[in-house]
Write a protein that holds these residues in place. Structure first.
Motif, short mmCIF file in Angstrom:
data_model
loop_
_atom_site.label_atom_id
_atom_site.label_comp_id
_atom_site.label_asym_id
_atom_site.label_seq_id
_atom_site.Cartn_x
_atom_site.Cartn_y
_atom_site.Cartn_z
N ASN A 213 45.13 -14.48 21.36
CA ASN A 213 43.67 -15.07 22.10
C ASN A 213 42.55 -15.23 20.59
N GLU A 214 43.58 -16.15 19.33
CA GLU A 214 42.39 -15.80 18.33
C GLU A 214 40.94 -16.20 18.72
N ALA A 215 40.83 -17.36 20.10
CA ALA A 215 39.48 -18.14 19.83
C ALA A 215 38.28 -16.59 19.81
N THR A 216 38.15 -15.85 20.72
CA THR A 216 38.10 -14.76 20.56
C THR A 216 37.84 -13.12 19.82
N ALA A 217 38.94 -13.69 19.31
CA ALA A 217 39.20 -12.21 17.87
C ALA A 217 38.27 -12.93 16.75
N TYR A 218 37.15 -11.25 16.47
CA TYR A 218 36.38 -11.67 15.36
C TYR A 218 36.58 -10.33 13.70
N THR B 183 35.49 -8.12 12.42
CA THR B 183 34.38 -7.27 12.34
C THR B 183 34.49 -5.35 11.97
N SER C 46 29.35 -7.01 12.70
CA SER C 46 29.69 -7.67 13.86
C SER C 46 28.84 -8.74 12.88
N LYS D 53 28.95 -13.90 14.06
CA LYS D 53 29.35 -14.68 15.56
C LYS D 53 30.79 -15.58 14.36
N ASN E 97 42.94 -23.75 11.86
CA ASN E 97 43.56 -23.17 13.16
C ASN E 97 45.15 -23.52 13.24
N THR F 258 34.65 -16.41 13.84
CA THR F 258 35.82 -16.71 14.31
C THR F 258 36.83 -16.34 13.10
N ASN F 259 38.18 -15.90 13.34
CA ASN F 259 38.62 -15.56 12.05
C ASN F 259 39.43 -16.72 11.87
#
Length: 71
Positions: free
Chosen positions: A56-61, A63, A17, A19, A38, A21-22
């Motif tokens: 939606n890269e803002a919520t892509a992590y 992991t 996990s 926090k 960005n 972002t990509n």
């Protein structure tokens, strides 16, 4: 047509996990400014949108996906 359905991990060293972002990870790994990372994602989003994909890269992590490969 035959497809290879074997799962594999893309990044073996990715944490379970995070926090970050990509875009943050890309900037760190490539030693580039976050603004440039960005911009790269903005370009990918525009290309995707042109063919009907929503990115939606803002919520892509990034992991570790090992748990997703378990049966």
């Amino acid at each position: 047509m035959k497809y290879d359905l074997n799962a594999f991990q893309i990044d073996l060293d990715a944490p379970k996990s995070t926090k970050q972002t990509n875009a943050v990870l890309l900037a760190y790994e490539k030693a580039i400014p976050l603004a440039k990372a960005n911009a790269a994602y903005d370009h990918a989003k525009a290309m995707g949108k042109s063919v009907g994909l929503t990115i939606n890269e803002a919520t892509a992590y990034n992991t570790n996906t090992m748990d997703a490969h378990r049966r």
